[in-house]
Write an enzyme that holds these catalytic residues in place. Structure first.
Site, PDB file in Angstrom:
ATOM      1  N   PRO A 298      -0.938  11.595   2.189  1.00  0.00           N
ATOM      2  CA  PRO A 298      -1.059  12.236   3.508  1.00  0.00           C
ATOM      3  C   PRO A 298      -2.435  12.015   4.134  1.00  0.00           C
ATOM      4  O   PRO A 298      -3.464  12.079   3.455  1.00  0.00           O
ATOM      5  CB  PRO A 298      -0.870  13.721   3.184  1.00  0.00           C
ATOM      6  N   ARG A 300      -2.970  12.414   8.253  1.00  0.00           N
ATOM      7  CA  ARG A 300      -2.963  13.277   9.431  1.00  0.00           C
ATOM      8  C   ARG A 300      -2.723  14.745   9.077  1.00  0.00           C
ATOM      9  O   ARG A 300      -3.403  15.628   9.592  1.00  0.00           O
ATOM     10  CB  ARG A 300      -1.857  12.796  10.372  1.00  0.00           C
ATOM     11  N   CYS A 367     -15.160   2.554  32.088  1.00  0.00           N
ATOM     12  CA  CYS A 367     -14.613   1.835  33.245  1.00  0.00           C
ATOM     13  C   CYS A 367     -13.231   1.273  32.967  1.00  0.00           C
ATOM     14  O   CYS A 367     -13.048   0.056  32.870  1.00  0.00           O
ATOM     15  CB  CYS A 367     -15.583   0.732  33.654  1.00  0.00           C
TER      16      CYS A 367
HETATM   17  N1  LLP Z   1      -0.262   5.435   3.692  1.00  0.00           N
HETATM   18  C1  LLP Z   1      -0.215   4.270   4.366  1.00  0.00           C
HETATM   19  C2  LLP Z   1       0.117   3.046   3.656  1.00  0.00           C
HETATM   20  C3  LLP Z   1      -0.485   4.261   5.746  1.00  0.00           C
HETATM   21  O1  LLP Z   1      -0.427   3.113   6.407  1.00  0.00           O
HETATM   22  C4  LLP Z   1      -0.817   5.471   6.404  1.00  0.00           C
HETATM   23  C5  LLP Z   1      -1.119   5.492   7.832  1.00  0.00           C
HETATM   24  C6  LLP Z   1      -0.869   6.653   5.652  1.00  0.00           C
HETATM   25  C7  LLP Z   1      -0.573   6.600   4.294  1.00  0.00           C
HETATM   26  C8  LLP Z   1      -1.221   7.994   6.248  1.00  0.00           C
HETATM   27  O2  LLP Z   1      -0.289   8.388   7.179  1.00  0.00           O
HETATM   28  P1  LLP Z   1      -0.404   9.838   7.861  1.00  0.00           P
HETATM   29  O3  LLP Z   1      -0.112  10.862   6.792  1.00  0.00           O
HETATM   30  O4  LLP Z   1      -1.753   9.972   8.394  1.00  0.00           O
HETATM   31  O5  LLP Z   1       0.632   9.815   8.919  1.00  0.00           O
HETATM   32  N2  LLP Z   1      -3.849   5.664  14.376  1.00  0.00           N
HETATM   33  C9  LLP Z   1      -2.523   6.257  14.381  1.00  0.00           C
HETATM   34  C10 LLP Z   1      -1.978   6.477  12.997  1.00  0.00           C
HETATM   35  C11 LLP Z   1      -1.911   5.236  12.145  1.00  0.00           C
HETATM   36  C12 LLP Z   1      -1.377   5.491  10.778  1.00  0.00           C
HETATM   37  C13 LLP Z   1      -1.511   4.281   9.926  1.00  0.00           C
HETATM   38  N3  LLP Z   1      -1.098   4.443   8.565  1.00  0.00           N
HETATM   39  C14 LLP Z   1      -2.584   7.546  15.193  1.00  0.00           C
HETATM   40  O6  LLP Z   1      -3.656   7.897  15.679  1.00  0.00           O
HETATM   41  O7  LLP Z   1      -1.563   8.200  15.378  1.00  0.00           O
END
Ligand code: LLP
Length: 441
Positions: A298, A300, A367
């Site tokens: 996890p 986010r 900008c």
């Molecule tokens: N594991 C892998 C292999 C991943 O690619 C990611 C996120 C995670 C775990 C963690 O996922 P989470 O629990 O955070 O959803 N910049 C984007 C989010 C990109 C996520 C990329 N991979 C945003 O701001 O929404």
């Protein structure tokens, strides 16, 4: 947003503020606090734009995963990409967290923050040889392999170093995560993972390789998922794969179900880690896989709600069409609204009991017309007010840049009544420190 809450304003200090009393500012009822500190004080001391994190919020969201998994073998690998500040990693490392990394930079951060390399899983579509070398040197828990070619490269590197690389195949289960297309990763036409139908052949190959040890299977179907069904669909496909592998004599030790659990940015209702993991564990037990180590990644759902970004209203600019609130934070500080049209709640950190809401587009000074933090927001604000952009703890600072030669923001972590600068504001000199001119003609 328990850790960032409105509390009665610290009136004594407000009335002591000469500027406010000179303006005959009516006293506000409430102001925003980060844990026990009025965020106004943080902005005055450290400037804006400013990222503010709550240690307790971080710990609480980590504990939610721990409590959901504590009754069985598990490994919680916080996805470093969500927020890689050393202090954030350190707070989680102290709780025993593992880490999911995608680059050597992230690995070095984890090590510098006191993380245990044995609890690190190394994900990412294209790990470079020098990165694989370093990961083997420090002894990461596992490489999540994303292609057949990568398997061969890791075998070569491990052999050259006379080490055994533990691997798990990141399979692409072809499941629609029903999230923003840019953060959906589990569909056949995404670049990620190995086609699940091809996986048995790749496992068979891995089993033959001298310096590879098969540890598990992995998948990550996307981010900001607000329903559990896509996770369970993917899990069912992984379980079928594991049955198939058993018939090939391949027994896995762990199942990594990735990250991806969503959070509430606006009015989404996101499942809690326990809502989700109870069902996962139930499914595993039913299918006879209850003793597998469950790995989660996890990002986010641990960091997003533990952070806000403070930004000051520089100018209010009414035009024929709309009102713009031009703030000192911009797309280079918080990119999510610009690239995903993501919603982040924006509030005035000082309640204005007498203030009338008006509609504003909250925009930065960069900008680009795509430089906005929020559009059509009802706010009672004046020039000089301090706004808070919520849910900025994940994919906030880490995605910031120097676009328009702007210095990157400072980051502060609040712990009760204490505030610690965990990254000081960048200076202009630092921005071009690493650049050089051509030799004189
Ligand atoms: N594991 C892998 C292999 C991943 O690619 C990611 C996120 C995670 C775990 C963690 O996922 P989470 O629990 O955070 O959803 N910049 C984007 C989010 C990109 C996520 C990329 N991979 C945003 O701001 O929404």
């Amino acid at each position: 947003m328990e850790w960032f809450a409105f509390q009665p304003a610290v009136n004594k200090e407000l009335s002591a503020n000469k500027e406010l009393s000179a303006n005959k500012e009516p006293s506000a009822n409430k102001e925003l606090f980060a844990e026990q500190i009025p965020v106004r004080q943080l902005a005055e001391e450290f400037g804006t734009p400013l990222y503010v994190y709550s240690r307790q919020a971080l710990e609480t969201s980590y504990q939610a995963y721990y409590q959901a998994l504590a009754d069985g073998p598990h490994l919680i690998c916080y996805a470093v990409k969500a927020n890689s500040n050393l202090a954030v990693l350190n707070v989680l490392a102290r709780l025993g967290a593992g880490f999911d990394i995608v680059s050597i930079g992230e690995l070095e951060r984890v090590l510098a923050a006191g993380g245990d390399p044995e609890k690190v899983v190394f994900s990412g579509v294209a790990k470079q040889r020098h990165e694989i070398h370093r990961a083997l040197e420090v002894g990461v828990h596992c490489f999540n392999i994303e292609s057949e070619q990568e398997l061969e490269v890791i075998q070569e590197e491990a052999q050259a170093m006379d080490k055994v690389a533990r691997v798990s195949l990141r399979v692409n289960p072809d499941v629609d995560a029903q999230t923003h297309p840019y953060i959906s990763t589990g569909l056949k036409d995404n670049k990620f993972g190995i086609d699940i139908n091809r996986a048995p052949v790749v496992y068979a190959r891995a089993a033959q390789l001298s310096h590879i040890e098969i540890a598990g299977v992995d998948c990550h179907i996307g981010s900001q998922l607000t329903t559990i069904e896509p996770f369970l669909d993917a899990l069912d496909r992984l379980l079928l794969l594991m049955d198939q592998l058993k018939t090939q004599g391949i027994h896995l030790k762990h199942l990594d179900i990735g990250g991806g659990l969503g959070v509430q940015y606006q009015d989404e209702v996101a499942p809690s880690p326990s809502d989700y993991l109870v069902l996962v564990k139930q499914r595993l037990a039913e299918k006879g896989y209850g003793d597998l180590t469950l790995v989660v990644e996890p990002g986010r759902s641990i960091a997003a709600q533990a952070g806000i970004m403070l930004t000051r209203v520089e100018l209010i600019k009414p035009t024929g069409q709309k009102n713009f609130a031009i703030v000192d934070g911009a797309m280079n500080d918080l990119l999510r609204p610009s690239i995903y049209s993501a919603w982040h709640t924006i509030v005035n950190t000082l309640e204005r009991p007498d203030g009338e809401n008006q509609m504003y587009d909250v925009v930065g000074p960069v900008c680009e017309s795509g430089d906005f933090l929020g559009k059509e927001r009802a706010l009672a604000i004046r020039e000089g007010d301090l706004l808070a952009v919520y849910s900025a703890g994940a994919y906030g600072f880490v995605m910031s840049s120097n676009y328009n030669a702007r210095c990157r923001a400072a980051e502060v972590m609040v712990d009760g009544t204490e505030a610690y600068v965990i990254r000081r504001r960048e200076t202009i000199a630092e921005q071009f420190d690493s650049e050089s001119l051509l030799p004189p003609a």
